[in-house]
Scaffold this motif. Sequence first.
Motif, short mmCIF file in Angstrom:
data_model
loop_
_atom_site.label_atom_id
_atom_site.label_comp_id
_atom_site.label_asym_id
_atom_site.label_seq_id
_atom_site.Cartn_x
_atom_site.Cartn_y
_atom_site.Cartn_z
N VAL A 34 1.07 -1.29 -0.02
CA VAL A 34 -0.06 0.01 0.18
C VAL A 34 1.00 1.29 0.09
O VAL A 34 1.89 1.34 0.96
CB VAL A 34 -0.91 -0.11 1.22
N ASP A 35 0.40 2.48 -0.69
CA ASP A 35 1.50 3.35 -1.00
C ASP A 35 1.71 4.32 0.24
O ASP A 35 2.63 4.80 0.47
CB ASP A 35 0.85 4.10 -2.17
N GLU A 36 0.70 4.38 1.25
CA GLU A 36 0.60 5.35 2.02
C GLU A 36 1.60 4.71 3.35
O GLU A 36 1.82 5.16 4.33
CB GLU A 36 -0.84 5.52 3.01
N PHE A 37 2.13 3.36 3.29
CA PHE A 37 3.08 2.72 4.40
C PHE A 37 4.09 2.20 3.65
O PHE A 37 4.39 0.91 3.27
CB PHE A 37 2.42 1.74 5.03
N PRO A 38 4.98 3.31 3.13
CA PRO A 38 6.34 2.72 2.22
C PRO A 38 7.23 2.02 3.12
O PRO A 38 7.34 2.10 4.57
CB PRO A 38 7.00 4.14 2.11
N ALA A 39 8.05 1.16 2.87
CA ALA A 39 9.39 0.50 3.40
C ALA A 39 10.27 1.35 3.88
O ALA A 39 10.48 2.78 3.52
CB ALA A 39 9.95 -0.51 2.50
#
Length: 522
Positions: free
Chosen positions: A191-196
Amino acid sequence: MASTSYPNHAYPTPAPTPPNGLLPGSSNNFPPITVLVSSRAVLTGRLTAATIVISLATGKIISIFHSVLSASDFPIGTPYNDYSPHILLPGLVDAHVHLNEPGRTEWEGFWTGTRAAAFGGVTTVVDMPLNAIPPTTTVQGLNEKVRAAQGQCWVDVGFYGGIVPGNASELKALVKEGVRGFKGFLIDSGVDEFPAVSSSDVAMAMAELADEPTTLMFHAEMIPPIAESVGDVVQSSLPPLAPSGPLTSYSTFLRSRPPSLETYAISEVIALSALAPALPLHIVHLSAIEAIPLLREARTAGIKITAETCFHYLSLSAEAVQKGDTRHKCCPPIRAQANQDGLWSELCREDDSVIKTVVSDHSPCTPELKLLPPKIARSSSHAGGKSEAGDFFAAWGGISSVGLGLSILWTEGQKRGIIVEDVVKWCCTNTAKQVGLEFQKGALAVGFDGDVAVFDDEGEFVVEPSTMLFRNKCSPYQGKMMKGIVRETWVRGHKVYSRADGFNEEKGPYGRLLLKPRKCSA
């Protein structure tokens, strides 16, 4: 395998005689209580007869007797329930659940997710920081999640915070607001809103949390660099390399996430641990047995690191996954039967197993995102037929199982000689400790919350839509026979679910949000 070690709790000494012999006066001035008894209950790590007295004013256990007292031993009119021969267990603490609200409530939500938990004897769930929008990476994000949860929770709910690039300054404030720990991804989260996060991000988080009463957890997969010149940010954030083989073949997907992704990531976490030696570290959803020696060596060296595994890694195997059955897709992946056997061997070690807890990692989505092929979709009562049907790479990764875990573990464990005390250790005592609730949850003890699961260890049922209470009835367990049924679930002395009568709809949700800040490290 018998359980041999439990955390040392300062349990108050149970009253030596029944309440009628302890408290003066008539039933009119006796504090309101409810009494649960059975010929079998798990108390302080062993199976024994028990009478459990819970205050309805505080929701706490106020007395325990290691025998079955009769109703006549209590004031007239006292609610009294004898569940013999079923087993009274502490309510389970599922320390890894994605409830997805707000933002993705079509995937799951507090109402449906906590009802599903109660169905399976889970009285506390801890919600992961991602898949809701916004994620729990700021105090504002936590506040939005808390507002969404109000009045919807059938069991108690705690929250994790997240670590993402750039939010290190938010972490101490989140600790003060009551998050139970923090999780970060070392690989793309989906998910884009929780990047690595990169190693430098982790280092900043460790610096912020070094002396805080919390735990730092990791989704531990990283692509090992192909050369020393490959930068950390690049190699830690990209998804796996291009697949080789049919995309509907599970073996193709499994090859794309080899054990080396887990071992490399865990090695990186261990290497960074020196930056905050007092900070407890935790590996979520350990899949690859190749990582176990690394964790054991680290623990022997004094590094405060533990791991959990999941019900699906202990019960499902790669060899049994049919072509295109994307209900089995998760990351890290379900591996071969030999790997499952290795996880069980480690979990059941008599000495210091590196795997301390077993959790669901309930990570649901809408059935459409699973891209089931028509044949499997029909058997699951969901439409299929998209051009990407059965594509393990395009399908959402996650297993739906909240509320099924106790039965899954008990069913599989019968083949391996586990006893109910083991289940309590892995799913109650140690999960409560993992999230800083070890003096409130996870045990049937005086002073603890009156959370109880009434467990019929001989009962059986088939997993079908009526027994999957989570929002979307899409799970690899559908159609499987399970042994072990939760007959009733009690939260702080109140019955919230009964297999015979369902939920107490008139009284409504009884769960609380667990936002009292942690006081000491796990």
